[in-house]
Write an enzyme that holds these catalytic residues in place. Structure first.
Site, short mmCIF file in Angstrom:
data_model
loop_
_atom_site.label_atom_id
_atom_site.label_comp_id
_atom_site.label_asym_id
_atom_site.label_seq_id
_atom_site.Cartn_x
_atom_site.Cartn_y
_atom_site.Cartn_z
CG ASP A 172 33.52 10.10 -6.75
OD1 ASP A 172 32.68 9.31 -7.01
OD2 ASP A 172 34.57 10.12 -6.90
N1 URA Z 1 36.39 9.86 -11.33
C1 URA Z 1 36.43 10.02 -10.03
O1 URA Z 1 37.30 9.36 -9.19
N2 URA Z 1 35.30 10.69 -9.33
C2 URA Z 1 34.35 11.23 -10.17
O2 URA Z 1 33.50 11.88 -9.65
C3 URA Z 1 34.72 11.17 -11.62
C4 URA Z 1 35.66 10.58 -12.02
#
Ligand code: URA
Length: 247
Positions: free
Chosen positions: A110
């Site tokens: 993310d």
């Molecule tokens: N899980 C998440 O919620 N976000 C990420 O960036 C990676 C794994």
């Protein structure tokens, strides 16, 4: 391999642009300027100098990036700059290889997630690392809004249901670092998986850091936003089963 093909394979532009760069005298090898694109060189251990900067030949790209917050893992980002902007131009322009369209991030972090991001243009490697069938462990350091108690840890390890997913998902390890921080090891990579798993146990992720993939950890001295080539030893480590999160 012919010099023009070498430059093209490394992402220095179209075949025509690579010929022009060579003819302009911008490419040297072992200190000698090369002005002909049709001369063959052994690519094993070859380092080109292009516009004065050294470029080690890599038949395929395997990279580690320390992803800063505020970057999207997308070639067409919507709100934030793209992580690919953190790579030098040749790595962004590498041509399609065995159906992989240039260098790709393996798994999407993310925009607000920091830490280890592996990128490659090797289709088989990307598939192997990303496929849930291969159970490659990924370790995340999770900072949560509320304390993560033993009941939450048991639930994360035994499996939680995410929205309307048919199967529960579980962490293969969950190690307490402090009241609000755990190291969580997952072998799948579902959308927002860590955030949704913490939400499923009534908590909220406030900080998420990717620390390890397979047996390969993010270099402690690789600054946020910096990248490096992976070595053969790194590749062996990343493909090894790895160790789930340890304290
Ligand atoms: N899980 C998440 O919620 N976000 C990420 O960036 C990676 C794994």
């Amino acid at each position: 391999m012919k010099l023009q093909q070498i430059l093209f394979s490394q992402g220095f532009g179209t075949r025509r642009e690579c010929t022009a760069i060579i003819e302009r005298g911008a490419v040297s090898i072992n200190g000698d300027v090369q002005r002909r694109g049709d001369i063959e060189f052994d690519v094993e251990g070859l380092t080109l100098t292009v516009h004065g900067a050294p470029w080690p030949f890599h038949a395929q790209a395997y990279l580690m990036l320390n992803k800063p917050a505020g970057f999207e893992c997308s070639h067409k980002p919507k709100e934030w700059p793209s992580v690919y902007e953190l790579l030098p131009m040749p790595l962004r322009l590498r041509p399609t290889q065995s159906s992989v369209d240039g260098v790709q991030a393996i798994g999407r972090l993310d925009q607000d997630t920091t830490g280890l991001l592996i990128l490659s243009d090797d289709g088989q490697f990307i598939h192997r690392m990303a496929s849930p069938k291969h159970h490659v462990p990924k370790v995340y350091v999770v900072t949560a809004k509320h304390a993560i108690d033993d009941a939450a840890i048991s639930a994360l390890l035994s499996g939680v249901v995410l929205n309307d997913d048919p199967e529960p998902v579980r962490a293969v390890a969950c190690v307490t670092v402090s009241d609000n921080v755990v190291k969580l090891t997952l072998t799948e990579g579902k959308y927002h998986q860590v955030k949704r798993m913490l939400a499923a146990v009534g908590n909220r992720v406030e900080g998420l850091h990717s620390a390890q993939m397979g047996g390969l950890m993010l270099d402690a001295d690789l600054a946020a936003g910096q990248w490096r080539w992976l070595t053969a030893d790194d590749l062996a480590l990343i493909k090894s089963p790895g160790t789930p999160a340890r304290p």
